[in-house]
Write an enzyme that holds these catalytic residues in place. Structure first.
Site, PDB file in Angstrom:
ATOM      1  N   LYS A 211      -7.027  -3.963  16.696  1.00 57.66           N
ATOM      2  CA  LYS A 211      -8.456  -4.257  16.496  1.00 57.66           C
ATOM      3  C   LYS A 211      -8.635  -5.487  15.600  1.00 57.66           C
ATOM      4  O   LYS A 211      -9.448  -6.381  15.887  1.00 57.66           O
ATOM      5  CB  LYS A 211      -9.131  -3.033  15.875  1.00 57.66           C
ATOM      6  N   CYS A 265     -18.130  -8.391  10.860  1.00 60.22           N
ATOM      7  CA  CYS A 265     -16.855  -8.113  11.539  1.00 60.22           C
ATOM      8  C   CYS A 265     -15.930  -9.317  11.484  1.00 60.22           C
ATOM      9  O   CYS A 265     -14.928  -9.323  10.787  1.00 60.22           O
ATOM     10  CB  CYS A 265     -17.123  -7.748  12.994  1.00 60.22           C
TER      11      CYS A 265
HETATM   12  N1  SAJ Z   1     -19.931 -17.657  17.044  1.00 60.51           N
HETATM   13  C1  SAJ Z   1     -19.847 -19.024  17.083  1.00 60.51           C
HETATM   14  N2  SAJ Z   1     -19.366 -19.622  18.215  1.00 60.51           N
HETATM   15  C2  SAJ Z   1     -18.966 -18.897  19.298  1.00 60.51           C
HETATM   16  C3  SAJ Z   1     -19.035 -17.489  19.251  1.00 60.51           C
HETATM   17  C4  SAJ Z   1     -19.532 -16.894  18.101  1.00 60.51           C
HETATM   18  O1  SAJ Z   1     -20.200 -19.727  16.128  1.00 60.51           O
HETATM   19  O2  SAJ Z   1     -18.565 -19.504  20.300  1.00 60.51           O
HETATM   20  C5  SAJ Z   1     -20.431 -16.997  15.816  1.00 60.51           C
HETATM   21  C6  SAJ Z   1     -21.685 -16.164  16.037  1.00 60.51           C
HETATM   22  O3  SAJ Z   1     -22.837 -16.939  15.990  1.00 60.51           O
HETATM   23  C7  SAJ Z   1     -21.599 -15.198  14.881  1.00 60.51           C
HETATM   24  C8  SAJ Z   1     -20.091 -14.966  14.752  1.00 60.51           C
HETATM   25  O4  SAJ Z   1     -19.458 -16.058  15.389  1.00 60.51           O
HETATM   26  O5  SAJ Z   1     -22.077 -15.770  13.678  1.00 60.51           O
HETATM   27  C9  SAJ Z   1     -19.589 -13.686  15.367  1.00 60.51           C
HETATM   28  O6  SAJ Z   1     -20.275 -13.408  16.579  1.00 60.51           O
HETATM   29  P1  SAJ Z   1     -19.577 -12.774  17.863  1.00 60.51           P
HETATM   30  O7  SAJ Z   1     -20.630 -12.625  18.883  1.00 60.51           O
HETATM   31  O8  SAJ Z   1     -18.375 -13.536  18.254  1.00 60.51           O
HETATM   32  O9  SAJ Z   1     -18.991 -11.389  17.369  1.00 60.51           O
HETATM   33  P2  SAJ Z   1     -19.603 -10.141  16.564  1.00 60.51           P
HETATM   34  O10 SAJ Z   1     -19.205 -10.302  15.127  1.00 60.51           O
HETATM   35  O11 SAJ Z   1     -21.013  -9.893  16.872  1.00 60.51           O
HETATM   36  O12 SAJ Z   1     -18.744  -8.950  17.232  1.00 60.51           O
HETATM   37  C10 SAJ Z   1     -17.330  -8.992  17.191  1.00 60.51           C
HETATM   38  C11 SAJ Z   1     -16.801  -8.703  18.587  1.00 60.51           C
HETATM   39  N3  SAJ Z   1     -15.362  -8.993  18.645  1.00 60.51           N
HETATM   40  C12 SAJ Z   1     -14.836  -9.828  19.569  1.00 60.51           C
HETATM   41  O13 SAJ Z   1     -15.508 -10.376  20.406  1.00 60.51           O
HETATM   42  C13 SAJ Z   1     -13.358  -9.999  19.533  1.00 60.51           C
HETATM   43  C14 SAJ Z   1     -17.068  -7.259  18.948  1.00 60.51           C
HETATM   44  O14 SAJ Z   1     -16.472  -6.917  20.196  1.00 60.51           O
HETATM   45  C15 SAJ Z   1     -16.540  -6.331  17.845  1.00 60.51           C
HETATM   46  O15 SAJ Z   1     -16.779  -4.968  18.134  1.00 60.51           O
HETATM   47  C16 SAJ Z   1     -17.251  -6.689  16.570  1.00 60.51           C
HETATM   48  O16 SAJ Z   1     -16.901  -8.033  16.233  1.00 60.51           O
HETATM   49  C17 SAJ Z   1     -16.788  -5.725  15.500  1.00 60.51           C
HETATM   50  O17 SAJ Z   1     -17.590  -4.837  15.145  1.00 60.51           O
HETATM   51  O18 SAJ Z   1     -15.635  -5.787  15.060  1.00 60.51           O
END
Ligand code: SAJ
Length: 413
Positions: A211, A265
């Protein structure tokens, strides 16, 4: 067999999980220390915004399958879904897991299953088993009694994406790490009651590390995009053009740069790996540092430009940590806006369609006002787009004419 399940922690993971189990006909008691959360749920309402959650909660409560309480009660299975933050020193804070373990231990009966869903540092599930055992010397636990234990303990890390939780909680594959083999098998039986994805069984520490690896993988990839964007700013070229073109290669898929990485996360979990194996986790640590440095870069760029205006009005669009959620935790957008307010770069007009009042940290600066999108666009000299909410995508480009625009999410291209 499971007929009653207790979910400890009714936040972004616990409440959807409780609702999903209740929808499948189990009797679910959600436990939370927050009385207001408990009262809202018992009134059939969801205490936060997540698509499809409100209807699932009101349905489950109306059917009498879901209720909430502030104290733990005996159950066939317990799912612990409490926060696992890091401290200012980036070391894991397991105090919520420990408190949940104590609450569950006091009502444990032989034959019960205890599952830790909270994302946790390697070794935490074993530790949980030990904490339970310390409080219940009358029962045996799998870290010492193996297959013969009275109580089963397993890890099943949550993997759902905020904004898509109610879909992914059912469709995603699950990782199940048993403290013993029979703990894994038992936990698989519980999750198969509502999960349509496959349940992959392994040992507890492997599941914990798998994870953490998922979120560290994403953090490293976002850090690459963010680093590229800062390099392109220095070179005076457009990072989005560079990334779009590079992604035309069949084996390249660069993510989107943004104002930084937020949420509870991805901005947190990689530190668990650094804490467990600091000498080896060099890339993972650096990625965290790169992503954490991005807000300061945005603040510096905006302040530099604002300084060219006399009494500028600055519109900050979005405070949430990502698109279409109301979650402000660890949000780079909130951090940037607050810092701009503190630095007094100008009069700040803040737009966040998912909240009704500014969070205290920002309100206390006395420099920012929550307004609607139209007012912000009309009155501002500078527009800083910080979150790619749907509400901002549709902005007519004519509204941006004559303004200086910082589009940190490349929404308006
Ligand atoms: N972000 C970027 N650029 C991107 C993608 C995301 O700047 O291309 C930023 C987002 O704006 C945000 C952060 O990254 O600030 C995280 O966003 P996210 O959508 O990537 O992820 P989370 O934190 O909402 O959810 C993640 C997910 N993990 C993965 O995709 C590997 C989710 O599946 C998990 O369950 C969650 O973390 C968790 O609870 O651990």
């Amino acid at each position: 067999m499971f007929s009653t399940v207790s979910v400890v922690g009714l936040g972004y993971i616990g409440l959807p999980t409780a609702a999903a189990l209740a929808t499948k006909g189990l009797d679910v008691v959600g436990v939370d220390v927050n009385r207001a959360t408990v009262d809202l749920i018992n009134a059939g309402q969801a205490p936060f915004v997540e698509p499809d959650l409100a209807v699932a909660v009101s349905g489950a409560v109306a059917m009498g399958r879901l209720r909430a309480a502030t104290e733990a009660e005996p159950a066939d299975a317990f799912i612990i879904a409490v926060p696992t933050p890091v401290g200012d020193d980036h070391e894991p804070d397991l105090s919520f897991v420990r408190a949940a373990a104590a609450a569950v231990a006091d009502v444990l009966q032989p034959g019960a299953l205890v599952v830790l869903e909270s994302t946790s540092p390697p070794g935490t599930t074993l530790q949980l088993s030990q904490w339970l055992a310390e409080r219940r010397p009358d029962l045996t636990f799998p870290h010492s009694a193996g297959a013969a234990a009275d109580v089963h303990v397993a890890h099943c890390p949550e993997r759902v994406l905020p904004g898509r939780i109610m879909i992914e909680i059912v469709t995603n594959d699950r990782l199940i790490g048993g403290v013993s083999e029979c703990c894994g098998a038992r936990a698989k039986g519980l999750y198969e009651l509502f999960a349509q994805g496959r349940c992959h069984v392994t040992d507890a520490t492997t599941a914990e590390m798998a994870k953490l690896s998922e979120n560290a993988f994403r953090d490293v990839n976002i850090a690459f995009a963010n680093e590229l964007s800062m390099i392109c700013d220095k070179l005076g070229i457009d990072a989005t053009d560079v990334i779009t073109l590079a992604n035309r290669h069949p084996r390249v898929n660069i993510l989107q740069p943004g104002p930084g990485v937020g949420g509870h996360c991805i901005a947190v979990d990689p530190w668990f790996i650094v804490s467990a194996a600091g000498d080896q986790a060099r890339l993972i640590r650096t990625a965290r540092q790169v992503n954490d440095a991005k807000p300061a870069h945005v603040i510096a760029e905006v302040s530099k430009t604002a300084a060219r205006f006399k009494d500028p009005v600055v519109a900050c669009l979005g405070l949430a940590f990502k698109a279409d959620v109301d979650d402000l935790r660890e949000s780079p957008a909130l951090h940037i806006t607050t810092e701009l307010a503190r630095q007094g770069v100008g009069r700040l007009l803040v737009v966040e369609p998912h909240i009704t009042e500014l969070p205290p940290v920002l309100a206390d600066t006395g420099q920012a006002k929550l307004v609607d999108l139209e007012a912000a666009l009309q009155e501002s000299d500078l527009i800083v787009l910080l979150v790619d909410h749907d509400a901002f995508r549709g902005v007519k480009r004519t509204m941006l004419r004559g303004k200086v625009v910082f589009d940190t999410r490349s929404v308006w291209r």
